[in-house]
Structures are given as structure tokens and as C-alpha cells.
Scaffold this active site. Structure first.
Site, PDB file in Angstrom:
ATOM      1  N   HIS A 141       3.800  -8.366  -2.618  1.00  0.00           N
ATOM      2  CA  HIS A 141       3.722  -6.955  -3.312  1.00  0.00           C
ATOM      3  C   HIS A 141       5.082  -6.999  -4.042  1.00  0.00           C
ATOM      4  O   HIS A 141       4.597  -6.271  -5.092  1.00  0.00           O
ATOM      5  CB  HIS A 141       3.944  -6.025  -1.942  1.00  0.00           C
ATOM      6  CG  HIS A 141       3.851  -4.618  -2.188  1.00  0.00           C
ATOM      7  ND1 HIS A 141       2.635  -3.759  -2.360  1.00  0.00           N
ATOM      8  CD2 HIS A 141       4.765  -3.819  -2.772  1.00  0.00           C
ATOM      9  CE1 HIS A 141       2.869  -2.615  -2.702  1.00  0.00           C
ATOM     10  NE2 HIS A 141       4.005  -2.605  -2.832  1.00  0.00           N
ATOM     11  N   GLU A 142       5.925  -7.183  -3.794  1.00  0.00           N
ATOM     12  CA  GLU A 142       7.171  -7.475  -4.463  1.00  0.00           C
ATOM     13  C   GLU A 142       6.965  -8.052  -5.958  1.00  0.00           C
ATOM     14  O   GLU A 142       7.500  -7.569  -7.100  1.00  0.00           O
ATOM     15  CB  GLU A 142       8.386  -7.668  -4.003  1.00  0.00           C
ATOM     16  CG  GLU A 142       8.826  -6.571  -2.819  1.00  0.00           C
ATOM     17  CD  GLU A 142       8.808  -5.155  -3.239  1.00  0.00           C
ATOM     18  OE1 GLU A 142       9.284  -4.755  -4.245  1.00  0.00           O
ATOM     19  OE2 GLU A 142       8.485  -4.267  -2.190  1.00  0.00           O
ATOM     20  N   HIS A 145       5.073  -6.202  -8.368  1.00  0.00           N
ATOM     21  CA  HIS A 145       5.744  -5.234  -9.232  1.00  0.00           C
ATOM     22  C   HIS A 145       6.157  -5.943 -10.452  1.00  0.00           C
ATOM     23  O   HIS A 145       6.440  -5.418 -11.341  1.00  0.00           O
ATOM     24  CB  HIS A 145       6.818  -4.523  -8.290  1.00  0.00           C
ATOM     25  CG  HIS A 145       6.109  -3.507  -7.397  1.00  0.00           C
ATOM     26  ND1 HIS A 145       5.335  -2.416  -7.835  1.00  0.00           N
ATOM     27  CD2 HIS A 145       6.133  -3.272  -5.879  1.00  0.00           C
ATOM     28  CE1 HIS A 145       5.016  -1.472  -6.948  1.00  0.00           C
ATOM     29  NE2 HIS A 145       5.716  -1.921  -5.642  1.00  0.00           N
ATOM     30  N   GLU A 199       1.538   1.409  -7.022  1.00  0.00           N
ATOM     31  CA  GLU A 199       1.548   0.720  -5.763  1.00  0.00           C
ATOM     32  C   GLU A 199       0.051   0.240  -5.662  1.00  0.00           C
ATOM     33  O   GLU A 199       0.118  -0.703  -4.874  1.00  0.00           O
ATOM     34  CB  GLU A 199       1.871   2.110  -4.724  1.00  0.00           C
ATOM     35  CG  GLU A 199       3.073   2.266  -4.630  1.00  0.00           C
ATOM     36  CD  GLU A 199       3.844   1.267  -4.005  1.00  0.00           C
ATOM     37  OE1 GLU A 199       3.475   0.576  -3.165  1.00  0.00           O
ATOM     38  OE2 GLU A 199       4.884   0.934  -4.506  1.00  0.00           O
TER      39      GLU A 199
END
Length: 276
Positions: A141-142, A145, A199
């Protein structure tokens, strides 16, 4: 409002719209149009300095990477996920990808900055008793980003807001936009919530990265269910910047179903790893 002030107001509005229009760019992963008054290279440069300044006091306190086994575990997962990120964007093989482990067993948190500068708190492991598959979802997830230039986008939105509020003279040239306080802006971007759109992108890209790296996509909804259960009346720090809702968990379940073939394919082979 006098004619003089109306003229000044409209001149500012036109200048601001010109800057915003000239600052649009295409998301390198999803194809979405992003506001990019701050270029990705500028965000990477600012993040590099901010990352070091943020971690230095933690290092001095002896709370950085002080368990070799935990660091090795996190690096192994990160390396496999980053290898898949580089397949998305081959130019990111030139990034100095980095993952630091911050020793704070009470804080289930993680963050990413431009250029692949990341950190994860040991609370993500200790409080959640997270499996490798679940940790891979956090890390992916990071990574998503970083891959999607979200730090540069958040810095750009903040800059555009400041320009609108202060009425600085604008030139319409992105290269001419003042970058004073860029390092501070990069550090603050870690604390500011991502937009819902960001997100959704990180959820979608992250779960695919993890699946391609050989990590079970079903761990994504299970991780967020664990996170949602930690509140005790107030949301955990990770959820304060990464909102979790019932609908989001449902979306992750559907994404996990779609990613299952990629996971099974990866498990049948040997997913590559990138040195971290």
C-alpha cells in the site's frame, strides 16, 4: 467591491487557473490526471532530506532497526514488493528504495515518501500479530503511494491552496513556482490524509503488487479488519491517515478475488526481489 479590486481579483483568478491548468499531469500508474505544480523529481529531492531529518532523532534514541531479525523480515517482504513496483515503472529502479523499522510496539503505523523512502513501526507487527502476507499488504500500500507520485500531488495541492489564499503573483510556469519550505512540505505530506482517490489507487495498486510478489491478497481485508478492531474509542494512527470503512473492506474482498489468479501464478514460480 471596487472596479480596481474586481480587476485584481479576476487577474489573480486567471493566473491561478493558468497555473493549475499547466500543472496537470498524468498519473504514471493509473492514468488519472493529477495536479503537479511540484514535479516528482522535486518531491523526491525534498523527501530525501525530510526523511533523514525525521529519522535522525529516532536513530539517536536507539529506536531504529534495533532488531536484526525484524529488519531482515521487513526487508525481505519489501524487496519482493518493490521488484513488482519496478515492473510497473521501470525508471523507479533508479530510486534509492529504503525501508526503516521504527521500534514502537504501541504504534501500528507506516508511511511512504517520494522516491521510495518508507518506514514501518513495530506496532504493525506486535499489536496486530501480522503475518508476512498481512505485512506485505501494508508495505505494498505504501509502495503504491510512492509509485503513484502521491507525495508530489499532496505538496502541489498544498501549494495551490497557499497561492490562492495569499494572492502571490503567478507566472503560469511550473518551473517558476517558488519551492521555499519544500522539505517541510514533504515532511508534512506524511501527516496529511490522502484523498479518497489516492487511497483507492493505493488499495488497488498495492493489492496487485503484493499478489504479483506472491503474497495472499485475502490478507488485505483481514489486515484492515484487524486495524478497525484496535480503536478502543479512537482510531489507530494508521487509520487516521488511511481511513478504513466497511465499504472499503468489501472493496478489498472483491479486489482480492480478482487478484487470486495473479497470486497463484506467483506462488507457482519464484517472485524476484529487489535489494533493500
Amino acid at each position: 467591491m471596487t472596479h480596481r479590486y474586481l480587476t485584481a481579483f479576476f487577474a489573480l483568478a486567471v493566473a491561478l487557473l493558468t497555473v493549475l491548468a499547466s500543472g496537470c499531469a498524468t498519473n504514471p500508474v493509473t492514468g488519472r490526471q493529477q495536479l503537479m505544480l511540484v514535479s516528482e523529481s522535486q518531491a523526491i529531492s525534498a523527501s530525501l532530506q525530510a526523511y533523514g531529518e525525521m529519522l535522525e532523532p529516532i536513530r539517536q534514541e536507539g529506536r531504529l532497526n534495533n532488531d536484526p531479525a525484524v529488519k531482515a523480515r521487513i526487508d525481505a517482504i519489501t524487496g519482493r514488493v518493490v521488484a513488482q513496483a519496478i515492473r510497473y515503472r521501470p525508471e523507479t529502479s533508479e530510486w534509492d528504495w529504503e525501508m526503516q523499522v521504527i521500534d514502537n510496539p504501541e504504534v501500528p503505523n507506516a508511511f511512504a515518501m517520494a522516491g521510495g523512502k518508507m518506514a514501518i513501526y513495530t506496532g504493525m507487527i506486535d499489536k496486530l500479530e501480522a503475518s508476512d502476507d498481512e505485512l506485505a499488504q501494508v508495505i505494498a500500500h505504501e509502495v503504491a503511494h510512492a509509485l503513484s507520485a502521491h507525495t508530489a500531488e499532496k505538496m502541489s495541492v498544498s501549494l495551490a491552496t497557499n497561492l490562492a489564499l495569499t494572492g502571490y503573483a503567478l507566472t503560469g510556469e511550473r518551473s517558476a513556482v517558488a519551492m521555499s519550505g519544500a522539505v517541510l512540505a514533504a515532511a508534512l505530506a506524511v501527516q496529511l490524509p490522502h484523498s479518497r482517490q489516492m487511497e483507492r489507487e493505493a488499495d488497488r495498486v498495492g493489492i496487485e503488487l503484493a499478489a504479483r510478489a506472491g503474497y495472499d491478497p485475502q490478507a488485505a481485508p483481514s489486515l484492515w479488519e484487524k486495524m478497525a478492531g484496535l480503536g478502543n474509542g479512537s482510531p489507530p494512527q494508521f487509520l487516521s491517515t488511511h481511513p478504513s470503512t466497511d465499504s472499503r473492506i468489501r472493496d478489498l474482498r472483491e479486489m482480492a478475488r480478482q487478484m487470486q489468479p495473479l497470486y497463484e501464478e506467483a506462488r507457482a514460480g519464484t517472485p524476484p526481489s529487489h535489494p533493500i
